[in-house]
Enzyme design. Structure first.
Site, mmCIF file in Angstrom:
data_model
loop_
_atom_site.group_PDB
_atom_site.id
_atom_site.type_symbol
_atom_site.label_atom_id
_atom_site.label_comp_id
_atom_site.label_asym_id
_atom_site.label_seq_id
_atom_site.Cartn_x
_atom_site.Cartn_y
_atom_site.Cartn_z
ATOM 1 N N ARG A 94 -31.797 -33.629 49.161
ATOM 2 C CA ARG A 94 -32.036 -33.670 47.606
ATOM 3 C C ARG A 94 -33.455 -34.405 47.176
ATOM 4 O O ARG A 94 -33.967 -34.201 46.107
ATOM 5 C CB ARG A 94 -31.103 -34.417 46.876
ATOM 6 C CG ARG A 94 -31.125 -34.188 45.265
ATOM 7 C CD ARG A 94 -29.475 -34.193 44.721
ATOM 8 N NE ARG A 94 -28.492 -35.305 45.388
ATOM 9 C CZ ARG A 94 -28.680 -36.412 44.912
ATOM 10 N NH1 ARG A 94 -29.166 -36.772 43.842
ATOM 11 N NH2 ARG A 94 -27.653 -37.322 45.302
ATOM 12 N N TYR A 148 -38.585 -14.690 27.919
ATOM 13 C CA TYR A 148 -37.438 -14.097 28.658
ATOM 14 C C TYR A 148 -36.005 -14.786 27.702
ATOM 15 O O TYR A 148 -36.074 -15.643 27.247
ATOM 16 C CB TYR A 148 -37.362 -14.845 29.904
ATOM 17 C CG TYR A 148 -35.939 -14.636 30.963
ATOM 18 C CD1 TYR A 148 -35.563 -13.662 30.983
ATOM 19 C CD2 TYR A 148 -35.445 -15.902 31.422
ATOM 20 C CE1 TYR A 148 -34.330 -13.282 31.563
ATOM 21 C CE2 TYR A 148 -34.105 -15.769 32.085
ATOM 22 C CZ TYR A 148 -33.719 -14.521 32.126
ATOM 23 O OH TYR A 148 -32.510 -14.403 32.763
ATOM 24 N N ASP A 213 -45.392 -19.351 30.855
ATOM 25 C CA ASP A 213 -44.637 -18.604 32.038
ATOM 26 C C ASP A 213 -45.543 -17.386 32.665
ATOM 27 O O ASP A 213 -45.815 -16.411 31.824
ATOM 28 C CB ASP A 213 -43.422 -17.904 31.277
ATOM 29 C CG ASP A 213 -42.494 -17.389 32.511
ATOM 30 O OD1 ASP A 213 -42.916 -16.936 33.483
ATOM 31 O OD2 ASP A 213 -41.148 -17.591 31.927
ATOM 32 N N LYS A 238 -38.711 -13.239 41.217
ATOM 33 C CA LYS A 238 -39.372 -11.974 40.933
ATOM 34 C C LYS A 238 -40.432 -11.742 42.066
ATOM 35 O O LYS A 238 -40.062 -11.611 43.104
ATOM 36 C CB LYS A 238 -39.865 -12.248 39.590
ATOM 37 C CG LYS A 238 -38.880 -12.662 38.478
ATOM 38 C CD LYS A 238 -37.551 -11.907 38.636
ATOM 39 C CE LYS A 238 -36.659 -12.160 37.250
ATOM 40 N NZ LYS A 238 -36.083 -13.531 37.119
#
Length: 422
Positions: A94, A148, A213, A238
């Site tokens: 982590r 989005y 973005d 993507k």
């Protein structure tokens, strides 16, 4: 360039990017300037040959042995205080992972930033940015639609304690408040492909960080930091991954902000799995080739759709790219049901072509009136063009469009290459 005309040479030039640029991330003074295509192949892998390796290793460890607990405690204290990447061997998954770190190094080099911080999804990455600003008492966000759909929902619903003011680009400066922590935009936007003047928006932001973005454009087509953005967000699911088999998000930014993001990632656990980090690093190596090839297909399909009387409007950005949005005269759901080669599915940026109806799926969570006012009509379809032969793609679209013929009425958009049917 007139928004109603489509120049094939300009569209090709928009995505055919070969220029070299200065890179600083993880380089010393002796490193040479390298072109984008070279960085895509070699960034994050520079040390492999010295280790006798060709492919980057996948480190799946969740924990790592340490026989010097005093030193480990000191390093953890330093991370808690400053958020800097740990020097020396890893401690716990982590806190960081070597395979993921390779992807972060590579993406930062491609975007031209000091650092990048990867997360388990694009929404986890955006959430971390908002939490960083919230922790500083800066809970107000100024944003431009469309975004989005889930980004829109996260801001509007105030799920992380944020308050959002939606504005047109011209209204950004007037919307800023003392507690504004972020201005967020997406260009080209999802799903309308609207393009924004990032340089002008960054100027209007003043000292407030601009988050751009860049999922649709990728660093192959634009690098927002060169236009004044401080933070660059990607749904790495993507184009960066590019094969529809990995889910991830990443924020490219300066090292100061990256340190805060790492602390949030450690505290919230939104870490990227090492195998996903490996797949993303591999995906970056072909990113320029994939984006350029898919963009070539998209430009040709946009031309054909624009000339088709069954199509009312086609949106294709001046920047180029592999995304097309178009509105049909008939029922868009019939077209979705009629494709055979093209896959009707959410997401985008894969090697295969995908089509979806934003008002039903990706932007369904956005209020219907907000969808309409931001240009997401009920007849809009979003096409993510892949690497298939363009003639096969057109044959499938042509069949799915059926025999219906529209009125051929022209409509005009604003700053898009809005291609109209005659």
């Amino acid at each position: 360039m007139d928004s109603g005309n489509f120049d094939a040479h300009e569209a090709h030039h928009a995505y055919d990017v070969h220029h070299a640029y200065d890179v600083h991330h993880a380089y010393d003074a002796s490193d040479e300037v390298r072109a984008l295509a070279t960085e895509a192949v070699h960034a994050g892998r520079d040390d492999l040959a010295r280790q006798g390796l060709h492919a980057p290793p996948i480190d799946l460890s969740t924990t790592y042995p340490s026989y010097d607990s005093r030193d480990e405690a000191a390093r953890i204290d330093a991370f808690a205080a400053h958020g800097a990447s740990l020097e020396g061997p890893p401690v716990y998954g982590r806190l960081g992972n070597p395979t993921v770190a390779r992807f972060e190094t590579a993406l930062a080099r491609l975007e031209g930033t000091e650092s990048a911080v990867a997360f388990a999804s694009g929404m986890a990455a955006l959430s971390a940015v908002l939490l960083v600003r919230n922790a500083m008492g800066l809970r107000h966000v100024v944003a431009v639609r469309p975004l989005y759909g889930c980004s829109d929902h996260l801001l509007t619903a105030g799920l992380l304690g944020t308050e959002v003011t939606w504005v047109d680009p011209a209204g950004i400066a007037d919307a800023l408040r003392p507690d504004t922590g972020l201005v967020m935009v997406e260009s080209p936007a999802n799903p309308t492909l609207a393009e924004l003047d990032l340089r002008a928006i960054a100027h209007a932001c003043g000292t407030v960080p601009l988050l751009a973005d860049n999922t649709f454009a990728t660093p192959v087509l634009q690098r927002p930091v060169e236009q004044g953005a401080r933070l660059v967000l990607h749904s790495a699911t993507k184009y960066l991954g590019g094969h529809g088999d990995v889910m991830a998000g990443v924020v490219a930014c300066d090292e100061e902000f990256a340190r805060r993001l790492r602390q949030v990632r450690f505290a919230t656990g939104g870490v990227l799995h090492p195998l996903a980090g490996y797949l993303l690093l591999r995906g970056l190596s072909t990113l320029p080739v994939r984006v350029r090839a898919a963009s070539s297909n998209a430009a040709e399909l946009a031309r054909r759709l624009a000339a088709d009387p069954r199509v009312d409007r086609v949106h294709y950005p001046r920047l180029g790219g592999a995304m097309i949005a178009f509105e049909v005269h008939g029922d868009p759901h019939e077209l979705i049901a009629g494709v055979r080669l093209i896959t009707p599915a959410v997401s985008l940026g894969s090697v295969d072509t995908l089509i979806q109806h934003p008002a039903s799926i990706s932007h369904r969570i956005v209020d219907a009136e907000d969808r309409r006012t931001s240009g997401v009509s009920d007849r809009l379809l979003r096409l993510s063009v892949g690497l298939e032969d363009v003639e096969d793609l057109w044959r499938d679209l042509d069949g799915a469009l059926g025999t219906r013929r529209g009125s051929g009425v022209r409509t005009r958009g604003s700053n898009l290459l809005d291609l109209k049917c005659d």
